[in-house]
Design a protein around this motif. Structure first.
Motif, PDB file in Angstrom:
ATOM      1  N   ILE A  15       0.741  -0.879  -0.249  1.00 14.94           N
ATOM      2  CA  ILE A  15      -0.167   0.004   0.281  1.00 14.94           C
ATOM      3  C   ILE A  15       0.780   0.962  -0.362  1.00 14.94           C
TER       4      ILE A  15
ATOM      5  N   ASN B 288       1.100 -11.085  -5.665  1.00 11.55           N
ATOM      6  CA  ASN B 288      -0.202 -11.325  -5.362  1.00 11.55           C
ATOM      7  C   ASN B 288      -1.205 -10.022  -5.133  1.00 11.55           C
ATOM      8  N   THR B 289      -0.818  -8.837  -4.926  1.00  8.85           N
ATOM      9  CA  THR B 289      -1.998  -7.401  -5.046  1.00  8.85           C
ATOM     10  C   THR B 289      -2.338  -7.030  -6.585  1.00  8.85           C
TER      11      THR B 289
ATOM     12  N   ARG C 160      -5.342 -10.177  -5.719  1.00  4.91           N
ATOM     13  CA  ARG C 160      -5.866  -8.681  -5.561  1.00  4.91           C
ATOM     14  C   ARG C 160      -6.668  -8.868  -4.123  1.00  4.91           C
ATOM     15  N   LEU C 161      -6.666  -8.886  -3.359  1.00  3.81           N
ATOM     16  CA  LEU C 161      -6.471  -7.974  -1.881  1.00  3.81           C
ATOM     17  C   LEU C 161      -5.505  -8.408  -1.215  1.00  3.81           C
ATOM     18  N   SER C 162      -5.689  -7.782  -0.058  1.00  3.92           N
ATOM     19  CA  SER C 162      -5.051  -7.192   1.109  1.00  3.92           C
ATOM     20  C   SER C 162      -4.557  -9.129   1.852  1.00  3.92           C
ATOM     21  N   GLY C 163      -3.743  -9.628   1.497  1.00  3.79           N
ATOM     22  CA  GLY C 163      -4.057 -11.008   2.553  1.00  3.79           C
ATOM     23  C   GLY C 163      -3.572 -12.070   1.668  1.00  3.79           C
TER      24      GLY C 163
ATOM     25  N   ILE D 168      -4.709  -1.726   3.753  1.00  5.58           N
ATOM     26  CA  ILE D 168      -4.997  -0.893   3.229  1.00  5.58           C
ATOM     27  C   ILE D 168      -6.070  -0.119   4.569  1.00  5.58           C
TER      28      ILE D 168
END
Ligand code: SF4
Lengths: 306, 297
Positions: free
Chosen positions: A59, A83-84, B12-15, B63
């Protein structure tokens, strides 16, 4: 292609040369231009693995300015697995990772974001039909193939909050599970400049000069305290009585004297940093963060951890 | 004949997330969302000073970091009997909103859009498995462009947070008792300019893009519909004791509206890798039947 060859090519395929019309010239030139373009846009191939971390580092990296994130992704690095950011999911994502690891073995930079739990079932990066792949397995596999390994954030560099006591997952730094050099870019989170700058250094000049904690001296060469704007208050024994005041934050638990980072110059998102916001530096780049910094707001001299 | 599919990793996520689905005769029998990462902040906080909570719990997630810091601050305000000025409350809420904006913009464009829009086949979007792309080429191209525009406005939202908070993520100045940074004219002016850019983006891009997807994928509204039971615990606190909510709390059950009864909300670990021992939750990765590190309520 040399200049002369290029001119010859153009003349041979000129529309005035009868049946070899100019559309075939376009074909010839496009192929040349695209191969020139490929050879000119050397980027750093990157495999980015997320392990035990809050993802605050990625982030923070999205906050990069000059280059902004889009330019960083398009011109500095080739992000082969993340992954992000990646669009692929499930088996397609795993295939991307395997293809990148094979094709770019010995060339790619492995970025690890997060600590590595020795209790492997506490962090599984993905599951295939062959079973679970733990963070430890993935890092060992990819770490053996990478040209450089970059530990991103304090968790990856030193264990960080993921390894804070009681550390039930037995999380450790990336360097503790790999038998090779790991470049530590610590911070909780990392400042986007420290990471983007380190990767730019790898791309432009190769391995940067590292300190005794394997961090680039470019960013971690001096303590916060050395360059802090409030140093004159400290030297004159002028300490804040509360958060929110303009004096030195040592009395409020500032660990700037033992923290190496360039926040006073660098700032966060170009506008501010914790001491400028009238709060203490909590030493988030340190090998002993957070256990060596808590209790926060307690002067270093009185802190039982010291 | 039953068949098990591991959809992993969900990206596409936090974790870290995987989904295990068991299919029997064409019907989904089980769908387990597996959070495969143990965090352990409940344990990390034990034995520390309560005032460590604001900075430390923000580190649960990058986030939505300030959401955790804000709750920590509210609890400490109560514990220490702090009296908050209206000015401090405004500033706290501006910071919290800035983090929300950052979160929503990034979630929509970076995390969700690649499920609907075809991206260029180059890193980091190579081999995109878009199974239900429906947009016309022109719309598709426009939304890809907006992905890149979102880079800057999401950064600007975090710039507002850093301006008053010292840094972002994991800001420093929204703490017990108030805010450590004064809202001086220069900072307000700068924040307003940043906000103007964000607002323009929301009006001209985010809202129309949301409406377009809602229209093109309107059949999605009928997939997996749950009973219309919705809860809000209130948002954006005001008042000297944080007693007022700018957005009120409430429970909507069908057509009925009620106040939430927080005592009825319970954390459960029925399917999570935790077991209770002496009134404490301990990690239990071998617990039979469990499939996730995530708890549920
Ligand atoms: S605020 Fe912290 S870093 Fe700055 S002079 Fe005081 S002790 Fe040193």
């Amino acid at each position: 292609m040399k200049r002369n060859e290029f001119i010859n090519l153009c003349q041979n395929y000129s529309p005035y040369q009868g049946n070899k019309g100019h559309s075939s010239l376009t074909h010839k030139i496009l192929a040349e231009v695209s191969s020139y373009h490929d050879s000119q846009t050397e980027k750093l191939p990157v495999i980015w693995l997320e392990t035990n971390c809050s993802c605050d580092n990625n982030i923070s990296i999205m906050n990069t300015t000059y280059p902004y994130l889009d330019r960083f992704l398009e011109e500095t690095i080739d992000l082969l697995y993340s992954n992000t950011f990646m669009a692929a999911q499930g088996q397609d994502a795993v295939n991307n990772l395997k293809a990148a690891a094979n094709k770019k073995a010995g060339q790619f930079t492995l970025v690890v974001e997060g600590a590595i739990p020795l209790q492997e079932e506490y962090n599984v990066v993905f599951i295939t039909s062959q079973g679970e792949v733990s963070a430890l397995e993935a890092v060992k596999w990819l770490g053996g193939l990478a040209k450089y390994v970059v530990a991103l954030g304090t968790c990856a560099s030193f264990g960080g909050p993921s390894a804070a006591r009681p550390n039930l997952s037995q999380s450790v730094a990336v360097s503790e599970v790999l038998d090779r050099e790991v470049i530590n870019v610590s911070g909780c989170p990392v400042n986007a400049d420290w990471f983007v700058g380190t990767l730019a250094h790898l791309l432009m000049y190769g391995r940067p000069e590292l300190d005794n904690r394997n961090r680039p001296t470019l960013f971690y060469g001096y303590t916060i305290h050395r360059h802090c704007q409030r140093r004159s208050y400290f030297d004159n024994g002028n300490f804040a009585e509360n958060l929110g005041e303009i004096e030195c934050m040592f009395s409020q638990g500032c660990v700037g004297p033992k923290t190496r980072a360039d926040c006073p110059y660098r700032k966060w998102i170009n506008v501010n940093w914790p001491v400028e916001a009238n709060t203490p530096c909590i030493g988030c780049t340190n090998p002993d963060f957070p256990d060596g910094s808590t209790p926060f707001f307690t002067p270093l001299s009185e802190n039982s951890n010291e | 004949m039953s068949q098990t599919i591991n959809f992993s990793p969900v990206t596409r996520l936090s974790g870290l997330l995987s989904v295990k689905v068991v299919i029997d005769d064409g019907w989904i029998k089980e769908a387990n969302a597996k959070g495969t990462m143990f965090r352990g902040y409940e344990k990390i906080m034990q034995g520390r000073k309560v005032t460590d909570a604001v900075y430390l719990t923000q580190r649960v997630c990058g986030i939505c970091s300030l959401a955790h810091g804000a709750v920590g601050s509210y609890l400490l305000d109560e514990l220490y009997g702090s009296t908050l000025s209206q000015r401090a409350q405004y500033l706290r809420n501006i910071m919290l909103v800035a983090d929300f904006l950052q979160n929503h913009i990034r979630h929509f464009y970076f995390f969700s859009l690649p499920d609907f829009v075809e991206f260029p086949n180059r890193p980091p979007w190579q081999n995109q498995n878009l199974v239900d792309g429906r947009l016309k080429p022109k719309d598709n191209q426009r939304l890809v462009g907006h992905y890149f525009d979102a880079v800057k406005v999401a950064q600007e939202a975090h710039e507002i947070l850093a301006l008053f908070g010292g840094k972002a993520p994991h800001q420093h100045s929204f703490v017990q008792g108030g805010v450590a940074v004064a809202p001086t004219a220069d900072k307000i002016n700068r924040a307003q300019a940043l906000l103007a850019n964000i607002l323009q983006f929301i009006r001209e891009k985010l809202i129309p893009d949301t409406e377009l997807l809602a229209q093109v994928y309107n059949d999605y509204f009928k997939i997996g519909v749950t009973p219309k039971r919705l809860i809000s615990c209130g948002l954006f606190k005001f008042g000297e004791q944080n007693q007022d909510d700018f957005w009120p709390r409430g429970v909507i059950n069908g057509r009925q509206f009620a106040q939430p009864d927080v005592d009825k909300i319970e954390e459960t670990v029925a399917n999570s890798w935790f077991e209770e021992e002496d009134g404490q939750l301990e990690p239990a990765p071998d617990k039979p039947g469990a499939y996730s590190w995530t708890k549920s309520v």
